[in-house]
Write a protein that holds these residues in place. Structure first.
Motif, PDB file in Angstrom:
ATOM      1  N   ARG A 276       0.794  -1.229   0.000  1.00 49.24           N
ATOM      2  CA  ARG A 276       0.000   0.000   0.000  1.00 49.24           C
ATOM      3  C   ARG A 276       0.828   1.282   0.000  1.00 49.24           C
ATOM      4  O   ARG A 276       0.264   2.364  -0.054  1.00 49.24           O
ATOM      5  N   ALA A 296      12.785   6.158 -13.557  1.00 48.35           N
ATOM      6  CA  ALA A 296      11.538   6.722 -13.038  1.00 48.35           C
ATOM      7  C   ALA A 296      11.818   7.652 -11.858  1.00 48.35           C
ATOM      8  O   ALA A 296      10.891   8.138 -11.224  1.00 48.35           O
TER       9      ALA A 296
ATOM     10  N   LEU B  96       5.332  -5.603 -12.581  1.00 47.98           N
ATOM     11  CA  LEU B  96       4.280  -4.689 -12.144  1.00 47.98           C
ATOM     12  C   LEU B  96       3.198  -4.616 -13.214  1.00 47.98           C
ATOM     13  O   LEU B  96       3.447  -4.918 -14.377  1.00 47.98           O
ATOM     14  N   GLN B 100       0.604   0.399 -12.345  1.00 52.83           N
ATOM     15  CA  GLN B 100       1.789   0.582 -11.507  1.00 52.83           C
ATOM     16  C   GLN B 100       2.963   1.103 -12.321  1.00 52.83           C
ATOM     17  O   GLN B 100       3.717   1.955 -11.868  1.00 52.83           O
ATOM     18  N   LEU B 104       4.945   4.769 -12.027  1.00 46.51           N
ATOM     19  CA  LEU B 104       6.161   4.434 -11.282  1.00 46.51           C
ATOM     20  C   LEU B 104       6.995   5.684 -10.975  1.00 46.51           C
ATOM     21  O   LEU B 104       7.312   6.473 -11.860  1.00 46.51           O
ATOM     22  N   GLY B 105       7.318   5.837  -9.708  1.00 52.92           N
ATOM     23  CA  GLY B 105       8.135   6.978  -9.297  1.00 52.92           C
ATOM     24  C   GLY B 105       7.335   8.250  -9.087  1.00 52.92           C
ATOM     25  O   GLY B 105       7.848   9.234  -8.575  1.00 52.92           O
ATOM     26  N   GLU B 107       3.842   8.062  -7.912  1.00 53.27           N
ATOM     27  CA  GLU B 107       2.584   7.503  -7.447  1.00 53.27           C
ATOM     28  C   GLU B 107       1.686   8.563  -6.814  1.00 53.27           C
ATOM     29  O   GLU B 107       2.157   9.484  -6.157  1.00 53.27           O
ATOM     30  N   LYS B 109      -0.801   9.519  -3.964  1.00 53.54           N
ATOM     31  CA  LYS B 109      -0.987   9.034  -2.608  1.00 53.54           C
ATOM     32  C   LYS B 109      -2.086   9.829  -1.929  1.00 53.54           C
ATOM     33  O   LYS B 109      -2.281  11.000  -2.213  1.00 53.54           O
ATOM     34  N   LEU B 112      -0.389   8.462   3.515  1.00 50.74           N
ATOM     35  CA  LEU B 112       0.736   7.545   3.375  1.00 50.74           C
ATOM     36  C   LEU B 112       0.437   6.460   2.342  1.00 50.74           C
ATOM     37  O   LEU B 112       1.326   5.827   1.789  1.00 50.74           O
ATOM     38  N   VAL B 113      -0.859   6.270   2.093  1.00 53.78           N
ATOM     39  CA  VAL B 113      -1.305   5.116   1.327  1.00 53.78           C
ATOM     40  C   VAL B 113      -1.409   5.468  -0.152  1.00 53.78           C
ATOM     41  O   VAL B 113      -1.770   6.588  -0.511  1.00 53.78           O
ATOM     42  N   LEU B 114      -1.076   4.503  -0.997  1.00 57.01           N
ATOM     43  CA  LEU B 114      -1.215   4.685  -2.436  1.00 57.01           C
ATOM     44  C   LEU B 114      -2.693   4.818  -2.792  1.00 57.01           C
ATOM     45  O   LEU B 114      -3.530   4.070  -2.292  1.00 57.01           O
ATOM     46  N   GLU B 116      -4.773   3.842  -5.253  1.00 54.65           N
ATOM     47  CA  GLU B 116      -4.848   2.960  -6.422  1.00 54.65           C
ATOM     48  C   GLU B 116      -6.012   3.322  -7.334  1.00 54.65           C
ATOM     49  O   GLU B 116      -5.901   3.265  -8.551  1.00 54.65           O
ATOM     50  N   ASP B 117      -7.148   3.659  -6.730  1.00 59.46           N
ATOM     51  CA  ASP B 117      -8.344   3.880  -7.544  1.00 59.46           C
ATOM     52  C   ASP B 117      -8.165   5.081  -8.468  1.00 59.46           C
ATOM     53  O   ASP B 117      -8.480   5.011  -9.655  1.00 59.46           O
ATOM     54  N   THR B 118      -7.645   6.174  -7.910  1.00 62.41           N
ATOM     55  CA  THR B 118      -7.440   7.367  -8.736  1.00 62.41           C
ATOM     56  C   THR B 118      -6.435   7.076  -9.840  1.00 62.41           C
ATOM     57  O   THR B 118      -6.620   7.474 -10.991  1.00 62.41           O
ATOM     58  N   GLU B 120      -5.780   4.220 -11.213  1.00 62.56           N
ATOM     59  CA  GLU B 120      -6.369   3.351 -12.232  1.00 62.56           C
ATOM     60  C   GLU B 120      -7.296   4.154 -13.142  1.00 62.56           C
ATOM     61  O   GLU B 120      -7.294   3.978 -14.364  1.00 62.56           O
ATOM     62  N   GLU B 121      -8.062   5.053 -12.541  1.00 63.43           N
ATOM     63  CA  GLU B 121      -8.964   5.893 -13.337  1.00 63.43           C
ATOM     64  C   GLU B 121      -8.186   6.755 -14.328  1.00 63.43           C
ATOM     65  O   GLU B 121      -8.537   6.850 -15.501  1.00 63.43           O
ATOM     66  N   ARG B 139      -4.924  -4.175 -14.869  1.00 68.21           N
ATOM     67  CA  ARG B 139      -4.245  -4.792 -13.735  1.00 68.21           C
ATOM     68  C   ARG B 139      -3.448  -6.015 -14.153  1.00 68.21           C
ATOM     69  O   ARG B 139      -3.043  -6.813 -13.314  1.00 68.21           O
TER      70      ARG B 139
END
Lengths: 415, 258
Positions: A276, A296, B96, B100, B104-105, B107, B109, B112-114, B116-118, B120-121, B139
């Motif tokens: 995460r 990157a 990956l 991802q 990469l590089g 991301e 956030k 603290l957390v990635l 992911e949904d944004t 991916e959109e 994915r």
């Protein structure tokens, strides 16, 4: 510009079917994941419990956890180094050095337990910092650096415990880690809270993804995961809460060993970090393609060093657990088979020696397999020699499965 | 198109030790156009691109972006300007998935957390915007993609960041016929969206199929910058091999003497 989004919305039925189909496709394509470890674990347990009914007793079940704990914790740290495609051969004796530091400070210097534990953990982190810097900055292959450290740390342990004597540990708190249990009620409470939180996180995540029109894990799959977790953990807590004492009237012995929730917390923390956080993502990236990661904008050297720090830090925790279980530290703490078992645990669990593939959970699955082999063969009365040979073969088998699944992945275009 | 160049280099010199690789090179890139950068092996194409991308510092010369002088001293500076380079070896991580890799590089956030949904959109929107429909799932691991799909992901990764200039280093070199057509179509679409595209290629068919302008390097000098519609296949080949073609090209000798 078109407004359609890429992932198609599917109805629940075909989503579930697609999910299951996708899983089988991945397995056929060489992404075995936890399958070999779970499969091996089931077979081993069945074989041992048929041959030696004592294997299934509550006492032995609890033994399995305390026996395997140190190796599983060290393996969890090793996974970070393995993810980068590196290796740390010194993790075993690093844990020995940290345990020796703990014992010296605790027993000989009379430090309070929390300071001694802190010193041991700092020792682990510093070891990792040195090893990682040598690998990342000087560019010495990690195999050589850690092989040298393996030998040197063996010497350091000897020096710390004064040539072959052993230092006993009398601190109640440290001894409790591997020898005392959580009250049964607390065990059940932690289980219920844990499963509920897991289920809540999974469902909330899936609902949020559906709300945003993304492909989400089908409810049935989430339910299956939650039920599996509840059943496996529930059975474990139930058995561990059974009376294990031979004379319950004299002294009662029941509950989950304290080391178990400790490992579960470590598992959750490192799983969170790997899956995460950006840091975890970068670890996978460096393991998959270091050059791509560098381009990157990822600081590859810093990632390498940090992985070694985490590895040696976890080794220090493993050392503390080992010291607690043995009630003492001697020159062989963290020595002999500890490292091999830890590497074996990680690889058997499904972490690749080629880097880029692995999870924190692998350490527990593989650690369980290693612990069951050692424990079961001990019950069968085999000598240490046979145990070493068998464990070595199992490690070789796991590495073979890893290499073969990689080949398979290459031939099916997955790598 | 009458707009001025978005990226303009003037009098660029670059040496590696005693070897001077670029001599007084001028190079302009226009928004909404595909500029093909051609030249034989060792002509200095890669060096020029790496100077633009900030990987090699230039010895002397002017680097203008949107008409203003800028100083690019590292890949980060180039990225901030909106210059993205897609290298030949793609720089994707096989282990990956597509999302991802694209982030990469950089991301996204939330705390603290990635997020992911944004991510991916945004990835889905970018790919849809490029009319890419060949990938099954965002994915899936990059390892399971075909060469053309990988190239597409690498290009989408460069476009994701609202970049203004995208430089593609031989994007079709390793591809089959159908996949080459796909990627060239994508290159054209990038320019139609208003981006400035630089296409490095050895393949004259590709160059004439998609480019608006051609810049030919010869032994570290810019032999000619011409409109594709005004030259022939043969002229470009001549420019690449001898530095001149009739009225076009370097005036004095073969250029290496002066």
């Amino acid at each position: 510009m078109t407004t359609e989004t890429l992932p198609k919305q599917e109805n629940a039925e075909s989503a579930l079917g697609g999910h299951v189909k996708g899983y089988f496709e991945r397995v056929r394509g060489g992404e075995l994941g936890a399958l070999p470890a779970v499969f091996g674990l089931v077979i081993l347990c069945v074989v041992f419990s048929v041959l030696r009914p004592a294997f299934l007793s509550a006492v032995n079940f609890a033994n399995l956890f305390t026996q395997g704990a140190a190796v599983a914790v060290i393996a969890m740290g090793l996974i970070f180094v393995l993810l980068l495609g590196e290796i740390d051969l010194s993790a075993g004796f690093a844990s020995g050095v940290c345990a020796a530091v703990l014992a010296v400070l605790l027993t000989l210097q009379g430090w309070p337990w929390y300071l001694a534990v802190l010193a041991a953990m700092v020792t682990g982190a510093i070891i990792g910092l040195v090893l990682g810097s040598l690998v990342a900055k000087l560019g010495i292959p990690s195999f050589v650096v850690t092989l040298a450290a393996f030998l040197a740390f063996q010497g350091v342990v000897l020096l710390l415990v004064k040539d072959g004597t052993n230092i006993s540990i009398r601190d109640e708190t440290i001894l409790a880690i591997a020898n005392k249990n959580v009250p049964p009620a607390a065990g059940w409470a932690a289980l219920i809270v844990g499963v509920a939180v897991y289920a809540a996180i999974q469902f909330v995540q899936a609902r949020r993804r559906v709300a945003r029109g993304l492909v989400a894990t089908p409810v049935a799959v989430i339910a299956a995961r939650v039920v599996t977790l509840a059943v496996v953990a529930g059975v474990a807590v139930y058995v561990l809460n059974l009376e294990r004492s031979r004379n319950a009237a004299l002294v009662s012995l029941k509950g989950v060993p304290i080391v178990v929730p400790l490992i579960v917390i470590l598992l959750i923390v490192w799983t969170f970090v790997l899956r995460r956080t950006a840091y975890g993502r970068h670890i996978y990236a460096v393991g998959g393609n270091a050059e791509a990661a560098r381009r990157a904008g990822i600081n590859v050297d810093r990632i390498r060093i940090s992985a070694f720090v985490i590895c040696s830090f976890m080794a220090s925790l493993g050392g503390i657990i080992a010291a607690s279980r043995a009630n003492s530290v001697d020159p062989n703490t963290g020595g002999s088979n500890v490292l091999l078992f830890a590497v074996g645990a990680a690889v058997i669990g499904g972490t690749s020696l080629f880097g880029g593939k692995g999870r924190a959970l692998d350490a527990l699955l593989g650690g369980a397999v290693v612990a069951v082999i050692e424990n079961g063969m001990g019950l069968m009365g085999y000598s240490a020699g046979v145990k070493f040979v068998v464990t070595g073969l199992v490690l070789l088998l796991a590495a073979g499965v890893d290499a073969l699944s990689r080949k398979r992945a290459a031939s099916t275009g997955r790598r | 198109m009458s707009q001025g160049p978005i990226l303009e280099l003037r009098g660029i010199n670059k040496s590696f030790g005693p070897v001077q690789v670029l001599h007084d090179v001028a190079f302009s890139v226009y928004p909404g156009e595909v500029t093909a950068l051609v030249g034989d092996n060792g002509a200095g194409k890669s060096t020029l691109v790496k100077c633009i991308g900030g990987i090699h510092p230039i010895d002397s010369g002017e680097y203008l972006f949107e008409g203003e002088r800028v100083h690019v001293s590292g890949p980060r500076d180039a990225a901030v300007l909106g210059v993205e380079i897609v290298y030949q070896d793609l720089a994707l991580c096989d282990n990956l998935d597509i999302v991802q890799n694209m982030f990469l590089g950089r991301e996204r956030k939330s705390g603290l957390v990635l997020d992911e949904d944004t991510m991916e959109e945004m990835a889905a929107k970018t790919l849809a915007g490029l009319s890419v429909r060949t990938v099954k799932s965002l994915r899936q691991h990059v390892s399971s993609l075909s060469g053309g799909q990988r190239q597409t992901v690498a290009i989408a990764k460069a476009v994701l960041w609202n970049s203004k200039v995208v430089i593609l280093d031989e994007p079709t070199a390793a591809l089959g016929v159908a996949q080459t057509a796909q990627v060239l179509e994508l290159v054209r679409r990038l320019a139609d969206r208003g981006l400035a595209v630089v296409l490095i290629s050895h393949n004259m068919n590709d160059v004439f199929a998609v480019s608006d302008r051609i810049a030919a390097l010869y032994l570290g000098r810019m032999a000619a910058e011409v409109k594709t519609s005004e030259v022939t296949h043969a002229q470009i080949v001549e420019l690449i091999t001898s530095g001149r073609s009739g009225e076009l090209g370097l005036k004095n000798g073969n250029g290496a003497a002066s």
